[in-house]
Design an enzyme around this catalytic site. Sequence first.
Site, mmCIF file in Angstrom:
data_model
loop_
_atom_site.group_PDB
_atom_site.id
_atom_site.type_symbol
_atom_site.label_atom_id
_atom_site.label_comp_id
_atom_site.label_asym_id
_atom_site.label_seq_id
_atom_site.Cartn_x
_atom_site.Cartn_y
_atom_site.Cartn_z
ATOM 1 N N ASN A 141 0.827 -1.202 0.000
ATOM 2 C CA ASN A 141 0.000 0.000 0.000
ATOM 3 C C ASN A 141 0.864 1.256 0.000
ATOM 4 O O ASN A 141 1.931 1.287 0.595
ATOM 5 C CB ASN A 141 -0.915 0.011 1.233
ATOM 6 N N GLU A 204 -0.491 1.236 -4.976
ATOM 7 C CA GLU A 204 -0.607 2.529 -5.642
ATOM 8 C C GLU A 204 0.657 2.921 -6.414
ATOM 9 O O GLU A 204 0.577 3.735 -7.346
ATOM 10 C CB GLU A 204 -0.979 3.625 -4.635
ATOM 11 N N ASP A 253 -6.413 20.674 9.085
ATOM 12 C CA ASP A 253 -6.482 19.742 7.973
ATOM 13 C C ASP A 253 -7.318 20.348 6.839
ATOM 14 O O ASP A 253 -7.512 21.564 6.793
ATOM 15 C CB ASP A 253 -7.003 18.369 8.446
HETATM 16 MN MN MN Z 1 -4.537 1.661 -0.687
#
Ligand code: MN
Length: 447
Positions: A141, A204, A253
């Site tokens: 990931n 990714e 954020d």
């Molecule tokens: Mn992912």
Amino acid sequence: MSLRTFLARVEEKGEILRIKEEVSTNFEIPYIMKAFDANGPILLFENVEGTKTKIVANVCGTRKRICEALNVEPEGLYQKLLEAWRNPLKPKIIEDGAVKEVVEEPDLLRIPILTHFERDAGPYITSAVVHAKSLDGTIENVSIHRLQLLDERHLAIRLVPRHLYKLWQMAKEAEVDLDVAISVGVHPAVMLAASSPVPFGVNEFEVANTLLSGKLQLVKCKYVDAYAPADAELVLEGRISASKEVPEGPLVDITGTYDIERKQPVVEVVNVMRRGEYIYQALLPSGAEHRLLMGLPHEAAIYEAVSRVVPKVKAVNLSVGGGGWLHAIISIEKQLDGDGKNALLAAFAAHPSLKHAVVVDTDIDVFNMADVEWAIATRFQAAEDLIIIKNVRGSTLDSSANQETGLTSKMGLDATKPLTKPAEKFERARIPASRRVEELTRKLLGH
Ligand code: MN
């Protein structure tokens, strides 16, 4: 296919502003970043107080630059992302890369990490792409996480319960720390891939490699079992602790409000790899770049999901006012009454953080809020066209939601014209004009 090759390309087009005056990482650089935020150039701070390292900011700050980075016209952007999600391609792993120019003991205090907003808990790395693997190596990931500076060797990492959190949970159950490669200063395609909502199990980096036509190269870290782009500016090799947590936050954020303090795991940094004169990449929380990087891939996901329930989706906008995250406006060509509501349900399923969504007809410009408001004013009846969903998982970044559980209420507005009424009732009235009057008016307006 590095951040540098991209910067060189946009420099030729005059899209980089070099700042030669001395400025501090403590509020001064973020203040200037914010002032240049809306559609601004890339900023290169060449004279940063207390360091020789240069800082680059606002790299992906406009939709145009993101399209340039992916070599695609704006109309083809969603398709390009969707195709890459469907066709991930293994990147080449090489022995040596530019990022291995310097390999050294970690001292995070030497990195020019910015302190952004008044009440932030401290300096934060906000542009880091984090790679990790499951212990059996079958799942990889890559995702973007904010990292709070604790001391020379430690960071706190915010893990929203998504994919990296899941890998960390799996490592925790086996009572081992999770190896991670934290890369700063990578090509925009890697950033976009890392924020793409692909399913758990899709690597990714492979999505980024497809976006870069197979030109992404990775290197293996020296001390941990994780990978980083071979031409990154800076890589921190670390381990997310299975047991040690500290208070993380507050930090501004994406919504521009302070996210709350929570217990989050500690990352021990065990090694640093970097280019000799690395450029540090900054990213302003709640700035245009933050909204685009997080929002754009989710616009594509909404586009795809809504395309499955209606024949034509014209445009999707995760709007600026909604922080590029909480509000969507979607224009569709509907066939039957009720299509608007199905479009809303599909959008909520495609982007779990989405809170309010408006569906409009294709004559409404989703990027023009006055236009959208006009559609709500003239085409929407709350008693019939409104959906409210209670106690559903949404964004923990929304101050009005339960920020511990993430539970929220969602609202969808179907502001498409009802087909049961004559279409001309909803027509935008126009004034007929001859070519002569059109030209005269243009002249009077000075165009
Ligand atoms: Mn992912």
